[in-house]
Motif scaffolding. Structure first.
Motif, PDB file in Angstrom:
ATOM      1  N   ALA A 247       4.038   5.712  -9.679  1.00  0.00           N
ATOM      2  CA  ALA A 247       3.063   5.574  -8.591  1.00  0.00           C
ATOM      3  C   ALA A 247       3.090   4.180  -7.982  1.00  0.00           C
TER       4      ALA A 247
ATOM      5  N   HIS B 233       5.638   4.149  -5.149  1.00  0.00           N
ATOM      6  CA  HIS B 233       5.508   5.343  -4.300  1.00  0.00           C
ATOM      7  C   HIS B 233       4.560   5.040  -3.134  1.00  0.00           C
ATOM      8  N   PHE B 234       5.017   5.274  -1.912  1.00  0.00           N
ATOM      9  CA  PHE B 234       4.209   5.052  -0.702  1.00  0.00           C
ATOM     10  C   PHE B 234       4.061   6.376   0.036  1.00  0.00           C
ATOM     11  N   THR B 235       2.852   6.746   0.350  1.00  0.00           N
ATOM     12  CA  THR B 235       2.590   8.038   1.003  1.00  0.00           C
ATOM     13  C   THR B 235       2.041   7.890   2.417  1.00  0.00           C
ATOM     14  N   GLY B 236       2.067   6.684   2.936  1.00  0.00           N
ATOM     15  CA  GLY B 236       1.421   6.412   4.221  1.00  0.00           C
ATOM     16  C   GLY B 236       2.103   7.000   5.440  1.00  0.00           C
TER      17      GLY B 236
ATOM     18  N   ARG C 217       2.951  10.216   5.627  1.00  0.00           N
ATOM     19  CA  ARG C 217       2.705  11.652   5.650  1.00  0.00           C
ATOM     20  C   ARG C 217       1.770  12.066   6.796  1.00  0.00           C
ATOM     21  N   ASP C 218       2.119  13.157   7.439  1.00  0.00           N
ATOM     22  CA  ASP C 218       1.221  13.843   8.373  1.00  0.00           C
ATOM     23  C   ASP C 218       0.622  12.928   9.442  1.00  0.00           C
TER      24      ASP C 218
ATOM     25  N   PHE D 274       2.392  -1.906   0.780  1.00  0.00           N
ATOM     26  CA  PHE D 274       3.175  -1.241  -0.264  1.00  0.00           C
ATOM     27  C   PHE D 274       3.721  -2.291  -1.219  1.00  0.00           C
TER      28      PHE D 274
END
Length: 210
Positions: free
Chosen positions: A46, A49-52, A54-55, A74
């Motif tokens: 985690a 891991h970067f989720t920024g 998404r969508d 990040f």
């Protein structure tokens, strides 16, 4: 099957971009070297891991939204000498004149079409029309821009920087919206503008990016 192939190509292209950015950072030396495996205390995946990205929504006409994954957003990139960003261009929009003082930038067009330009230190302008799948490089410190001229189609770009935080100096915000403000007479003499024009520009609400 075609979409799977495109996804694979995009993955390979992203890997290549980040690899080039990494080795570019070694040559340019824009970030300090580390003597550990990671630049932060990593306890799980985690932390890397970067989720920024998404969508993210499409942008309205005339607007550009940039989501940076620099060290401040990040921390996993700290000490790596690389960082990505995702740019969403609305129709008829421009990412205006700017530079990145601490790292070169590589663009890959994921969707849409853009015109890009770079001005070098000899005041030469280099331009290109970038289509889906194309890659373009912006050298560290050189002024550049991108524009989506389409009135009907948006554009999406993945960028990779040869620095964990390449920075951004934007024109005109970094000239007219400083804190405190640059004195009006200095701008007048530098740009050959009258006082009324300078004051109007100082009062303008320019878009800014981190």
């Amino acid at each position: 099957m075609a979409s799977s192939s495109m996804a694979g190509q995009a993955g390979c292209l992203l890997f290549g971009m980040l690899l080039l950015a990494f080795y570019g950072s070694l040559v340019l030396g824009s970030d300090p070297d580390i003597v550990t495996d990671f630049g932060i205390n990593v306890t799980s995946g985690a932390d890397l891991h970067f989720t920024g990205f998404r969508d993210l929504p499409e942008q309205p006409t005339g607007q550009v939204h940039i989501t940076f994954a620099f060290d401040t957003e990040f921390p996993g990139v700290i000490g790596m000498g690389i960082a990505p960003a995702l740019l969403k261009f609305g129709t008829d929009s421009v990412n205006s004149f700017h530079t990145h003082p601490r790292g070169a930038e590589i663009f890959v067009i994921l969707d849409g079409e853009l015109d890009a330009g770079i001005v070098d230190t000899a005041n030469n302008l280099y331009t290109a029309t970038l289509k889906k799948g194309d890659v373009f490089v912006f050298p560290m410190g050189l002024m550049h821009y991108q524009i989506n001229r389409s009135k009907t189609k948006t554009a999406t770009v993945l960028a990779a920087f040869a620095s964990q935080n390449a920075g951004r100096v934007s024109l005109p915000p970094n000239m007219f919206n400083t804190e405190p403000r640059i004195e009006t007479d200095i701008i007048m003499k530098s740009l050959f503008l009258d006082k009324k024009t300078v004051e109007r520009l100082k009062a303008s609400d320019f878009p800014t990016f981190a």
